[in-house]
Design a protein around this motif. Structure first.
Motif, PDB file in Angstrom:
ATOM      1  N   ALA A  47       8.385  24.210  -8.347  1.00 56.19           N
ATOM      2  CA  ALA A  47       9.106  23.586  -9.056  1.00 56.19           C
ATOM      3  C   ALA A  47       7.743  22.233 -10.081  1.00 56.19           C
ATOM      4  N   ARG A  78       4.733  23.071  -9.620  1.00 55.02           N
ATOM      5  CA  ARG A  78       4.165  23.919 -10.461  1.00 55.02           C
ATOM      6  C   ARG A  78       4.546  24.606 -11.238  1.00 55.02           C
ATOM      7  N   GLU A  79       5.619  24.865 -11.487  1.00 55.85           N
ATOM      8  CA  GLU A  79       6.218  25.123 -12.762  1.00 55.85           C
ATOM      9  C   GLU A  79       6.240  23.780 -13.934  1.00 55.85           C
ATOM     10  N   CYS A  80       6.395  22.167 -13.538  1.00 51.55           N
ATOM     11  CA  CYS A  80       6.401  21.065 -14.562  1.00 51.55           C
ATOM     12  C   CYS A  80       5.415  20.507 -15.380  1.00 51.55           C
ATOM     13  N   ARG A 112       3.113  23.789 -15.751  1.00 55.51           N
ATOM     14  CA  ARG A 112       3.339  24.645 -16.571  1.00 55.51           C
ATOM     15  C   ARG A 112       3.975  24.440 -17.422  1.00 55.51           C
ATOM     16  N   LEU A 113       5.046  23.908 -17.552  1.00 54.87           N
ATOM     17  CA  LEU A 113       5.269  23.090 -18.770  1.00 54.87           C
ATOM     18  C   LEU A 113       4.986  22.422 -19.719  1.00 54.87           C
ATOM     19  N   ARG A 120      14.543  23.653 -19.782  1.00 57.28           N
ATOM     20  CA  ARG A 120      13.751  24.506 -18.555  1.00 57.28           C
ATOM     21  C   ARG A 120      13.139  22.832 -17.731  1.00 57.28           C
ATOM     22  N   CYS A 168      11.970  17.626 -13.847  1.00 59.98           N
ATOM     23  CA  CYS A 168      10.390  17.347 -14.323  1.00 59.98           C
ATOM     24  C   CYS A 168      10.332  16.086 -15.189  1.00 59.98           C
TER      25      CYS A 168
END
Length: 159
Positions: A114, A116-118, A120-121, A153, A159
Protein backbone atom coordinates in the motif's frame (compact mmCIF):
# COMPACT_ATOMS: atom_id res chain seq x y z
CA UNK A 1 27.48 6.89 22.06
CA UNK A 2 29.12 9.12 19.44
CA UNK A 3 27.38 12.10 17.80
CA UNK A 4 26.24 10.25 14.67
CA UNK A 5 24.69 7.47 16.76
CA UNK A 6 22.94 10.08 18.88
CA UNK A 7 21.40 11.67 15.77
CA UNK A 8 20.11 8.29 14.56
CA UNK A 9 18.70 7.56 18.02
CA UNK A 10 16.92 10.95 18.09
CA UNK A 11 15.45 10.38 14.62
CA UNK A 12 14.23 6.91 15.54
CA UNK A 13 12.70 8.21 18.78
CA UNK A 14 10.89 10.99 16.94
CA UNK A 15 9.61 8.58 14.29
CA UNK A 16 8.32 6.18 16.92
CA UNK A 17 6.59 9.03 18.75
CA UNK A 18 4.82 10.18 15.58
CA UNK A 19 3.81 6.72 14.41
CA UNK A 20 2.68 5.53 17.84
CA UNK A 21 0.37 8.52 18.15
CA UNK A 22 -1.01 7.97 14.63
CA UNK A 23 -1.72 4.32 15.43
CA UNK A 24 -3.36 5.18 18.76
CA UNK A 25 -5.98 7.44 17.21
CA UNK A 26 -9.33 5.83 16.54
CA UNK A 27 -10.34 8.36 13.90
CA UNK A 28 -8.61 8.81 10.54
CA UNK A 29 -6.36 11.86 10.39
CA UNK A 30 -8.08 15.03 9.22
CA UNK A 31 -7.47 16.01 5.65
CA UNK A 32 -6.45 19.46 4.55
CA UNK A 33 -7.77 18.78 1.07
CA UNK A 34 -11.31 19.75 0.20
CA UNK A 35 -13.02 18.98 -3.08
CA UNK A 36 -15.47 21.40 -4.69
CA UNK A 37 -18.09 19.32 -6.47
CA UNK A 38 -21.20 20.12 -8.45
CA UNK A 39 -24.10 17.80 -7.65
CA UNK A 40 -27.49 18.41 -9.21
CA UNK A 41 -26.62 22.01 -10.07
CA UNK A 42 -25.49 22.75 -6.50
CA UNK A 43 -21.95 23.32 -5.26
CA UNK A 44 -20.90 20.91 -2.50
CA UNK A 45 -17.63 20.86 -0.57
CA UNK A 46 -16.36 17.54 0.73
CA UNK A 47 -13.21 15.67 1.75
CA UNK A 48 -14.32 12.87 -0.60
CA UNK A 49 -13.48 13.24 -4.30
CA UNK A 50 -16.16 13.40 -6.98
CA UNK A 51 -16.16 13.35 -10.76
CA UNK A 52 -14.91 16.71 -12.05
CA UNK A 53 -13.90 17.88 -8.56
CA UNK A 54 -11.77 20.93 -8.08
CA UNK A 55 -9.16 20.37 -5.37
CA UNK A 56 -8.93 23.12 -2.77
CA UNK A 57 -6.11 23.08 -0.22
CA UNK A 58 -7.16 24.50 3.12
CA UNK A 59 -5.26 25.27 6.27
CA UNK A 60 -7.44 24.95 9.37
CA UNK A 61 -7.19 27.58 12.06
CA UNK A 62 -4.93 26.89 14.99
CA UNK A 63 -6.73 28.24 18.00
CA UNK A 64 -8.58 31.41 18.74
CA UNK A 65 -7.57 34.72 20.22
CA UNK A 66 -9.82 36.31 22.79
CA UNK A 67 -10.44 40.02 22.81
CA UNK A 68 -7.88 40.19 25.58
CA UNK A 69 -5.25 39.09 23.09
CA UNK A 70 -4.70 35.80 24.90
CA UNK A 71 -4.28 32.91 22.48
CA UNK A 72 -6.01 29.63 23.26
CA UNK A 73 -5.14 26.44 21.44
CA UNK A 74 -6.45 22.95 22.04
CA UNK A 75 -4.51 19.79 22.74
CA UNK A 76 -4.85 18.60 19.13
CA UNK A 77 -3.21 21.75 17.81
CA UNK A 78 -0.52 21.57 20.51
CA UNK A 79 0.24 18.01 19.42
CA UNK A 80 0.36 19.08 15.76
CA UNK A 81 2.80 21.89 16.62
CA UNK A 82 5.01 19.42 18.54
CA UNK A 83 5.03 17.04 15.55
CA UNK A 84 6.08 19.91 13.30
CA UNK A 85 8.91 20.81 15.71
CA UNK A 86 10.10 17.20 15.72
CA UNK A 87 9.95 17.11 11.91
CA UNK A 88 12.06 20.27 11.71
CA UNK A 89 14.53 18.86 14.25
CA UNK A 90 15.11 15.68 12.24
CA UNK A 91 14.94 17.40 8.85
CA UNK A 92 18.74 17.27 8.36
CA UNK A 93 18.58 13.50 8.80
CA UNK A 94 15.31 12.76 7.05
CA UNK A 95 15.40 15.38 4.30
CA UNK A 96 11.63 15.79 4.74
CA UNK A 97 9.67 18.93 5.46
CA UNK A 98 6.95 18.74 8.19
CA UNK A 99 4.20 17.85 5.69
CA UNK A 100 6.28 15.07 4.12
CA UNK A 101 7.27 13.80 7.57
CA UNK A 102 3.61 13.72 8.65
CA UNK A 103 2.65 11.81 5.49
CA UNK A 104 5.52 9.37 6.07
CA UNK A 105 4.45 8.79 9.68
CA UNK A 106 0.79 8.35 8.75
CA UNK A 107 1.63 5.80 6.06
CA UNK A 108 3.78 3.66 8.38
CA UNK A 109 0.69 1.73 9.48
CA UNK A 110 -0.02 0.71 5.86
CA UNK A 111 1.34 -2.45 4.31
CA UNK A 112 4.50 -2.10 2.21
CA UNK A 113 2.46 -2.77 -0.95
CA UNK A 114 0.00 0.00 0.00
CA UNK A 115 2.89 2.38 0.75
CA UNK A 116 4.35 1.73 -2.70
CA UNK A 117 0.94 2.24 -4.30
CA UNK A 118 0.51 5.53 -2.40
CA UNK A 119 3.84 6.78 -3.76
CA UNK A 120 2.78 5.80 -7.28
CA UNK A 121 -0.60 7.49 -6.78
CA UNK A 122 1.10 10.68 -5.53
CA UNK A 123 2.84 11.00 -8.89
CA UNK A 124 -0.16 9.96 -10.98
CA UNK A 125 -2.56 12.37 -9.26
CA UNK A 126 -0.15 15.28 -9.70
CA UNK A 127 0.30 14.43 -13.40
CA UNK A 128 -3.46 14.09 -13.95
CA UNK A 129 -4.08 17.43 -12.19
CA UNK A 130 -1.55 19.09 -14.50
CA UNK A 131 -3.20 17.49 -17.54
CA UNK A 132 -6.64 18.64 -16.35
CA UNK A 133 -5.64 22.32 -16.31
CA UNK A 134 -4.92 22.45 -20.04
CA UNK A 135 -7.64 20.09 -21.30
CA UNK A 136 -11.00 20.88 -22.89
CA UNK A 137 -14.01 19.01 -24.21
CA UNK A 138 -14.05 15.21 -24.30
CA UNK A 139 -10.36 15.01 -23.38
CA UNK A 140 -11.16 16.92 -20.17
CA UNK A 141 -13.94 14.46 -19.33
CA UNK A 142 -11.56 11.51 -19.79
CA UNK A 143 -8.90 13.11 -17.61
CA UNK A 144 -11.45 13.95 -14.91
CA UNK A 145 -12.73 10.37 -14.90
CA UNK A 146 -9.16 9.06 -14.53
CA UNK A 147 -8.40 11.62 -11.81
CA UNK A 148 -11.56 10.64 -9.93
CA UNK A 149 -10.49 6.98 -9.97
CA UNK A 150 -7.00 7.87 -8.73
CA UNK A 151 -8.31 10.07 -5.92
CA UNK A 152 -10.84 7.43 -4.91
CA UNK A 153 -8.13 4.76 -4.68
CA UNK A 154 -5.88 7.19 -2.78
CA UNK A 155 -8.63 7.67 -0.21
CA UNK A 156 -9.46 3.93 -0.01
CA UNK A 157 -5.84 3.10 0.80
CA UNK A 158 -5.62 5.80 3.46
CA UNK A 159 -2.71 7.50 1.75
Amino acid sequence: MHLRGLHHFAALTALLLVTSHANAQSLPPPTKTVFRCEEGGKIVYSDAPCLGARKIDVEPTRGVSKLSGKERIGSTVQHELRREQIAEAVRPLSGMNPQQFDTFGRRQSLSSAAQRECLRLDEQVMAAERDEHGAKGPVLADIQARLFGLRKRFRELGC
